[in-house]
Design a protein around this motif. Structure first.
Motif, PDB file in Angstrom:
ATOM      1  N   GLU A   1       0.836  -1.198   0.000  1.00 38.86           N
ATOM      2  CA  GLU A   1       0.000   0.000   0.000  1.00 38.86           C
ATOM      3  C   GLU A   1       0.880   1.260   0.000  1.00 38.86           C
ATOM      4  OE1 GLU A   1      -2.491   0.562   3.401  1.00 38.86           O
ATOM      5  OE2 GLU A   1      -4.100   1.352   2.152  1.00 38.86           O
TER       6      GLU A   1
ATOM      7  N   LEU B   1      -1.124  -1.580  -7.518  1.00 43.20           N
ATOM      8  CA  LEU B   1      -2.479  -1.893  -7.066  1.00 43.20           C
ATOM      9  C   LEU B   1      -2.772  -3.383  -7.265  1.00 43.20           C
ATOM     10  CD1 LEU B   1      -4.980  -0.621  -5.844  1.00 43.20           C
ATOM     11  CD2 LEU B   1      -5.756   0.002  -8.128  1.00 43.20           C
TER      12      LEU B   1
ATOM     13  N   ILE C   1      -3.800  -6.184  -4.429  1.00 41.19           N
ATOM     14  CA  ILE C   1      -4.922  -7.131  -4.540  1.00 41.19           C
ATOM     15  C   ILE C   1      -4.436  -8.558  -4.316  1.00 41.19           C
ATOM     16  CG2 ILE C   1      -6.589  -8.115  -6.180  1.00 41.19           C
ATOM     17  CD1 ILE C   1      -6.887  -5.247  -7.333  1.00 41.19           C
TER      18      ILE C   1
ATOM     19  N   LEU D   1     -10.728  -1.983  -4.249  1.00 44.89           N
ATOM     20  CA  LEU D   1      -9.447  -2.034  -4.974  1.00 44.89           C
ATOM     21  C   LEU D   1      -9.668  -2.435  -6.430  1.00 44.89           C
ATOM     22  CD1 LEU D   1      -7.071  -3.756  -2.364  1.00 44.89           C
ATOM     23  CD2 LEU D   1      -7.286  -1.326  -2.865  1.00 44.89           C
TER      24      LEU D   1
END
Ligand SMILES: Nc1nc2c(ncn2[C@@H]2O[C@H](COP(=O)(O)OP(=O)(O)OP(=O)(O)O)[C@@H](O)[C@H]2O)c(=O)[nH]1
Ligand SMILES: [Mg+2]
Length: 352
Positions: free
Chosen positions: A20, A36, A40, A56
């Motif tokens: 993150e 990203l 996930i 997300l």
């Protein structure tokens, strides 16, 4: 009373938090997408993370649409996301025509299209290769060319255990091709390296150069030049997908040997379990990487076992072999705790 913001469950992992942070510092669209995708991948999947997961995914879809100029056109070819399976995941990358799809076809049940025109492969595709009873997931990908990074590739590569950089020994441009591929990655802050210096350095990905088409005219000279050029940073393994290469192994290369090469390169360790009081039967192994412990294997057998383990009995080497023999004898096992490092072929009996 404590209130958690809706999409921020308390029990995410340190790896996820790290991902993150990396996402927050991403600058380019490609970086944002890759980081990203990584978040996930690393998000623990359970009821408490459902909202965050959906959130997300929405952000990812939006970023991709933006990156593709809002048309969604390239997305139509991007293919499904690749779920990690097997003992390890390795991604085939490289210039067009080097033989990435041919390798996937040769050693897995996947049937990607192979052709002698440019940019045959349009989507990422997984397949499972086996070294004996150890499954190794290979992921085929669209070609990398100067200034061209296929949309899903960066995210999958960052989450993978390694990259096979496939090079074409039939082509005089192979050094330029190699340079182009490594540059496209490094411009997006991914370094392809022989060994990762730190386990948490997510910008470094282990890479092995697969020099394919050892059967082609002139391959010997090009292989020598390639080896010399990358000797200080990467290892090179010769390979050929030609059917006759399985027997003749030109320049020592056959795609049939690749699963074994990968098993050793990835340092996969297989561990078998035995139920106390029962005859040992060698079934599907649990797998960890070199340095993995009895505790890690326990956690694979059952989520709660690592906490509950009192001790384990361990058969190793000749003792493990004797256990698997038809007479089922087996030498004396060692008594170990969960911090014991396991070795390939170990048999474990867990006592809770
Ligand atoms: N002689 C020889 N030809 C090979 C070998 N491996 C692949 N080829 C041929 O090389 C061409 C390209 O193979 P592909 O597997 O489609 O290459 P790719 O890297 O997947 O190409 P893209 O999907 O365009 O990125 C095909 O014509 C194959 O038959 C090999 O080991 N030896
Ligand atoms: Mg292909």
């Amino acid at each position: 009373m404590l209130y958690w913001p809706l999409a921020m469950p308390a029990n995410v992992t340190p790896d996820y938090k790290h991902a993150e942070e990396a996402f927050r510092t991403a600058k380019t669209a490609d970086e944002k997408i890759a980081r990203l995708e990584n978040m996930i991948t690393l998000l623990p999947k359970h009821k408490g993370t459902d909202h965050l997961f959906a959130d997300l995914k929405r952000r990812l879809a939006k970023l991709k649409e933006e990156a593709e100029g809002g048309t969604g056109h390239r997305g139509a070819h991007a293919g499904p996301e690749i779920r990690r399976e097997g003992a390890a995941q390795v991604v085939l990358v490289g210039p067009t025509g080097a033989g990435k799809s041919s390798i996937l076809r040769a050693i897995t049940h996947a049937e990607p299209e192979v052709g002698d025109w440019p940019f045959v492969t349009r989507a990422m595709q997984p397949g499972m290769a086996f070294f004996e009873d150890a499954p190794i997931q290979l992921v085929d990908s669209p070609a990398v060319a100067p200034d061209t990074m296929p949309v899903h590739l960066l995210g999958v590569v960052r989450g993978a255990d390694g990259v096979l950089l496939v090079e074409d020994l039939a082509r005089d441009s192979l050094l330029d091709d190699l340079e182009a591929v490594t540059t496209v990655f490094s411009e997006r802050h991914v370094r392809l390296v022989r060994e990762r210096a730190e386990a948490h350095d997510r910008d470094a990905v282990r890479c092995l150069v697969v020099a394919n088409k050892t059967d082609a005219p002139g391959a010997a000279d090009r292989l020598a030049v390639l080896r010399e050029t990358v000797a200080d940073r990467l290892d090179v393994v010769p390979c050929s997908c030609a059917p006759h290469a399985r027997e003749s192994r030109p320049l020592g290369g056959s795609v049939a040997d690749l699963p074994g090469v990968l098993f050793r390169w990835l340092r996969i360790v297989r561990v078998y379990t035995r139920t106390p009081g029962k005859r040992f039967e060698r079934t599907k192994p649990f797998t960890v990487f070199e340095g993995g412990t009895v505790g890690e294997v326990c956690a694979l057998v059952h989520r709660d076992f690592a906490d509950q383990l009192r001790f384990a009995r361990l058969w190793r080497g000749p003792a493990a072999a004797a256990l698997a023999s038809p007479h089922g004898g087996g030498g004396d096992p060692l008594t170990v705790s969960k911090t014991e490092a396991v070795q390939d072929g170990d048999v474990l009996e867990l006592h809770l």
